[in-house]
Design a protein around this motif. Structure first.
Motif, mmCIF file in Angstrom:
data_model
loop_
_atom_site.group_PDB
_atom_site.id
_atom_site.type_symbol
_atom_site.label_atom_id
_atom_site.label_comp_id
_atom_site.label_asym_id
_atom_site.label_seq_id
_atom_site.Cartn_x
_atom_site.Cartn_y
_atom_site.Cartn_z
ATOM 1 N N UNK A 46 0.827 -1.207 0.000
ATOM 2 C CA UNK A 46 0.000 0.000 0.000
ATOM 3 C C UNK A 46 0.862 1.257 0.000
ATOM 4 N N UNK A 47 1.939 1.235 0.778
ATOM 5 C CA UNK A 47 2.846 2.379 0.816
ATOM 6 C C UNK A 47 3.489 2.594 -0.553
ATOM 7 N N UNK A 48 3.864 1.503 -1.213
ATOM 8 C CA UNK A 48 4.495 1.611 -2.533
ATOM 9 C C UNK A 48 3.499 2.057 -3.601
ATOM 10 N N UNK A 49 2.233 1.705 -3.439
ATOM 11 C CA UNK A 49 1.225 2.169 -4.387
ATOM 12 C C UNK A 49 1.012 3.680 -4.255
ATOM 13 N N UNK A 50 1.164 4.178 -3.056
ATOM 14 C CA UNK A 50 0.929 5.603 -2.799
ATOM 15 C C UNK A 50 2.100 6.483 -3.247
ATOM 16 N N UNK A 51 3.283 5.930 -3.307
ATOM 17 C CA UNK A 51 4.487 6.696 -3.658
ATOM 18 C C UNK A 51 5.171 6.043 -4.857
ATOM 19 N N UNK A 52 5.924 6.822 -5.614
ATOM 20 C CA UNK A 52 6.650 6.250 -6.751
ATOM 21 C C UNK A 52 7.769 5.326 -6.281
ATOM 22 N N UNK A 53 8.533 5.785 -5.307
ATOM 23 C CA UNK A 53 9.652 5.013 -4.786
ATOM 24 C C UNK A 53 9.847 5.381 -3.320
ATOM 25 N N UNK A 54 10.264 4.408 -2.548
ATOM 26 C CA UNK A 54 10.485 4.641 -1.123
ATOM 27 C C UNK A 54 11.812 4.047 -0.686
ATOM 28 N N UNK A 55 12.467 4.718 0.243
ATOM 29 C CA UNK A 55 13.647 4.165 0.894
ATOM 30 C C UNK A 55 13.160 3.150 1.920
ATOM 31 N N UNK A 56 13.982 2.130 2.165
ATOM 32 C CA UNK A 56 13.596 1.131 3.156
ATOM 33 C C UNK A 56 13.427 1.766 4.533
ATOM 34 N N UNK A 57 14.201 2.795 4.839
ATOM 35 C CA UNK A 57 14.065 3.465 6.131
ATOM 36 C C UNK A 57 12.693 4.141 6.257
ATOM 37 N N UNK A 58 12.162 4.663 5.152
ATOM 38 C CA UNK A 58 10.837 5.286 5.155
ATOM 39 C C UNK A 58 9.758 4.224 5.362
ATOM 40 N N UNK A 59 9.933 3.073 4.730
ATOM 41 C CA UNK A 59 8.991 1.971 4.913
ATOM 42 C C UNK A 59 8.976 1.539 6.374
ATOM 43 N N UNK A 60 10.170 1.374 6.965
ATOM 44 C CA UNK A 60 10.257 0.982 8.374
ATOM 45 C C UNK A 60 9.555 1.985 9.279
ATOM 46 N N UNK A 71 12.566 -3.320 16.437
ATOM 47 C CA UNK A 71 13.142 -2.796 15.194
ATOM 48 C C UNK A 71 14.013 -3.825 14.479
ATOM 49 N N UNK A 72 14.811 -4.597 15.202
ATOM 50 C CA UNK A 72 15.677 -5.590 14.568
ATOM 51 C C UNK A 72 14.855 -6.679 13.884
ATOM 52 N N UNK A 73 13.790 -7.117 14.533
ATOM 53 C CA UNK A 73 12.908 -8.127 13.939
ATOM 54 C C UNK A 73 12.201 -7.547 12.720
ATOM 55 N N UNK A 74 11.790 -6.298 12.814
ATOM 56 C CA UNK A 74 11.115 -5.623 11.711
ATOM 57 C C UNK A 74 12.045 -5.492 10.502
ATOM 58 N N UNK A 75 13.293 -5.171 10.730
ATOM 59 C CA UNK A 75 14.279 -5.080 9.647
ATOM 60 C C UNK A 75 14.446 -6.432 8.969
ATOM 61 N N UNK A 76 14.537 -7.487 9.775
ATOM 62 C CA UNK A 76 14.685 -8.843 9.230
ATOM 63 C C UNK A 76 13.473 -9.213 8.368
ATOM 64 N N UNK A 77 12.279 -8.949 8.879
ATOM 65 C CA UNK A 77 11.050 -9.259 8.146
ATOM 66 C C UNK A 77 10.948 -8.423 6.872
ATOM 67 N N UNK A 78 11.316 -7.155 6.948
ATOM 68 C CA UNK A 78 11.267 -6.284 5.775
ATOM 69 C C UNK A 78 12.205 -6.788 4.684
ATOM 70 N N UNK A 79 13.423 -7.156 5.052
ATOM 71 C CA UNK A 79 14.378 -7.676 4.067
ATOM 72 C C UNK A 79 13.840 -8.924 3.373
#
Length: 96
Positions: A46-60, A71-79
Motif C-alpha cells: 500500500x505504501x508503494x502504491x501511494x508513492x513512486x519510490x520509497x527508501x527502506x528506512x521510510x517503509x520501516x 526494530x531488529x525483527x522488523x528489519x529482518x522481516x522487511x528484508x
C-alpha cells in the motif's frame, strides 16, 4: 540493514482486499496471479502504491509509526518480504 530504494514494478497492477484478521488477498492484474499476504506485507505494498519510490528506512518508519515493534525483527522481516516481492516480480530495487 542495507539502505535500498524500492518501487513497484511498472507492470504490476495490484488490487488488494482484506481477507482475514491477519492476511490480505493481493491480485496482480498484469500477471493474473493472486497472493495471500500477511497484513505487514500488505502495508508495504500500500505504501508503494501511494508513492513512486520509497527508501527502506521510510517503509520501516511507516510500519513502526507507534514505535512499539522490535526494530531488529522488523528489519529482518522487511528484508525477507522485499526479496520475496522482488522474486515474484511485484517490486524493483532501484538503488542500494
Amino acid at each position: 540493514m542495507t539502505l535500498r530504494v524500492v518501487t513497484l514494478c511498472s507492470a504490476a497492477r495490484l488490487k488488494m482486499s482484506p481477507l482475514w484478521q491477519d492476511e490480505c488477498v493481493v491480485f496482480d492484474a498484469a500477471s493474473c496471479n493472486t497472493y495471500a499476504v500477511p497484513k505487514l506485507s500488505a502495508q508495504i505494498l500500500e505504501m508503494l502504491q501511494a508513492e513512486k519510490a520509497l527508501k527502506t528506512s521510510t517503509i520501516l518508519a511507516g510500519i513502526n509509526a507507534k514505535g512499539d515493534l522490535d526494530e531488529q525483527e522488523l528489519i529482518r522481516v522487511l528484508d525477507i518480504t522485499l526479496e520475496e516481492f522482488q522474486r515474484l516480480g511485484l517490486i524493483e530495487i532501484i538503488a542500494s
